[in-house]
Design an enzyme around this catalytic site. Structure first.
Site, PDB file in Angstrom:
ATOM      1  CB  SER A  77      -9.840  -5.627   2.776  1.00  0.00           C
ATOM      2  OG  SER A  77      -9.478  -6.900   2.261  1.00  0.00           O
TER       3      SER A  77
ATOM      4  CE  LYS B 156      -9.643  -7.120  -1.582  1.00  0.00           C
ATOM      5  NZ  LYS B 156      -9.426  -8.175  -0.424  1.00  0.00           N
TER       6      LYS B 156
ATOM      7  CB  SER C  26     -10.884  -9.436   2.942  1.00  0.00           C
ATOM      8  OG  SER C  26     -10.053  -8.768   3.708  1.00  0.00           O
TER       9      SER C  26
END
Ligand code: GLN
Length: 470
Positions: A150, A75, A174
């Site tokens: 996210s 990420k 997330s």
């Protein structure tokens, strides 16, 4: 064909493939699936170079790490070499990491090869990847729908089989929620099991680093490398994580009643009930349990997390690093304009809420109250864990929603986190497990929650119940 970490390692060891071939395949797949917008950058040059190094070592008969030649994605809020670390914000658009996150270092030392950095909601604020300053990521099963967030990009690259695993950060869901929206495993460890050093901080009291994979076994393999104490993160615990084989029967599992009522879509409830039936069929005991403070968890979270966010994001002032506004006259203007240009609306909303709940006059009424309620919630969890081995809920109340469907209503968006924030507030390990799909073929996830440090047993249980997609 979908390849697991185990498959890749076996073929590399057998000389049927090379690290370079695996990395090239992953890069080619990433390009083929560009329209999902799951990746913000490829770290191609560095990845190929590392692959060649590993191949040379293999050829020379040297000892290579346990994940030698396995490609993965991180990420874009993890500091990693080979591309900028933007946290999907304009603020860090050109930020090149001076160091790598501890977990990236550990995975590299084990021979895994990062091929790219995935999209997220800017600074990890969100549950749909729609808050990325660089555009939305599309769901792996229906491109008109969100990937979740996210860590939406990491979920999609794993679901599309671009890489066998990807890293995410989970502050309030997330990793778990996008895992459920894309039909894969998504695991958040016990708070403190994994170092957060070198990851852009969101909320320090709940931030945890974990991973996405397509099997529970792969989750365990990756976490065995990521886990452990780190001198650079004072909240880390001495390593206790040792992957275990699943215990076939006799776990006592509590289904949290408050997560199965109104507000949960019928298809999600139905899939969860089916999952419960298969747990029983496998010899586990499953009862309904109640957590009266659970419905308050979302309110606690959206007070405590913005408070910590407002403090953690104070460092982005346009001076030390990140975007600096030009053409300004005063220092105050420099701070203000740099932050205004660099943050997205949701970042600003959280900074405003956080500053408000921490301000004198409102601190007692909001922040303090939320922390008291959090203590009650933690007490309820520990009470239940005196009696139960694991707890269960759906991962999210719905399947992946449509792109744009919730963007005008932040509260509706926040409701997607209702099941995932309670374990985060209590620091508990939790995993989202694929539990089938609805009539339209959209994946549904079930969340298993364990007591502190039960990570290995939790992952093993999730593995024993893998639902194989047709
Ligand atoms: N969706 C949650 C939020 O917006 C969780 C975010 C996260 O875990 N980073 O806060």
């Amino acid at each position: 064909m979908s390849q697991t970490i185990t498959d890749i390692i076996a073929s590399i060891q057998a000389g049927q493939t090379s690290a370079r071939a695996e990395v090239e395949t992953a890069l080619a797949k990433a390009r083929e699936h560009e329209s999902y917008h799951a990746l913000l950058h490829l770290t191609e040059e560095r990845a190929l170079q590392r692959a060649d190094e590993i191949d040379a070592r293999l050829k020379a008969g040297e000892k290579v790490g346990e994940l030698a030649g396995v490609p993965f994605v991180v990420k874009d809020n993890f500091l990693a070499f080979g591309a900028p670390t933007t946290a999907a914000s304009k603020l860090l658009e050109n930020f090149d990491a001076p160091v790598q996150a501890t977990v990236v270092e550990k995975l590299e030392a084990a021979g895994a090869i990062c091929i790219g950095k995935s999209n997220l909601d800017a600074f990890a604020h969100g549950g749909s990847t729609e808050n990325s300053a660089y555009g939305v990521t599309h769901n792996a099963f229906d491109t008109t729908r969100v990937a979740g967030g996210s860590s939406g990009g990491s979920a999609v690259v794993t679901a599309l089989d671009i890489v066998p695993f990807a890293l995410g950060s989970d502050t309030g869901g997330s990793i778990r929620q996008p895992a459920s929206f894309n039909g894969i495993f998504g695991y958040k460890p016990t708070y403190g099991m994994v170092s957060r050093y070198g990851v852009v901080a969101m909320a320090s009291s709940t931030d945890c680093m974990g991973c996405f994979a397509r099997t529970a076994d792969d989750v365990a393999r990756v976490m065995a490398i990521m886990a452990g104490q780190d001198d650079k993160d004072m909240t880390t615990l001495p390593n206790y994580f040792v992957p275990t084989a699943p215990s076939k029967i006799n776990a006592k599992i509590g289904v949290i009643k408050e997560t199965m009522g109104d507000g949960v879509d019928d298809d999600v409830r139905h899939a969860t009930e089916q999952y419960i039936a298969s747990l029983r069929a496998a010899g586990h005991t499953v009862d309904e349990v109640s957590m009266p403070t659970l419905p308050l968890a979302l309110a606690m979270y959206y007070i405590i997390v913005p408070a910590e966010v407002s403090s953690n994001l104070a460092r982005y002032d346009g001076i030390r690093y990140g975007r600096r506004a030009s053409g300004v006259q005063t220092l105050a203007e420099l701070y203000g304009r740099s932050r205004d240009e660099g943050f997205v609306t949701e970042n600003k909303r959280r900074i405003m809420i956080g500053s408000y709940v921490l301000s004198s006059g409102f601190f007692d009424a909001y922040y303090q109250q939320a922390q008291k309620a959090r203590t009650l919630l933690m007490g309820e969890f520990s009470g239940l864990f005196n009696e139960y081995d694991f707890l269960l809920s759906p991962t999210a109340p719905t399947v992946a929603f449509g792109i744009g469907e919730n963007t005008s209503d932040p509260v509706k968006m926040y409701l997607s986190d209702v099941m995932t924030v309670p374990p985060s507030l209590a620091g508990l390990p939790a995993i989202s497990v694929p539990a089938g799909e609805n009539a339209a073929g959209l994946p549904i996830g079930v969340q298993l929650i364990g007591p502190m440090k039960s990570d290995a047993a939790l992952i093993a249980l999730s593995g024993s119940m893998e639902v194989h997609r047709g």
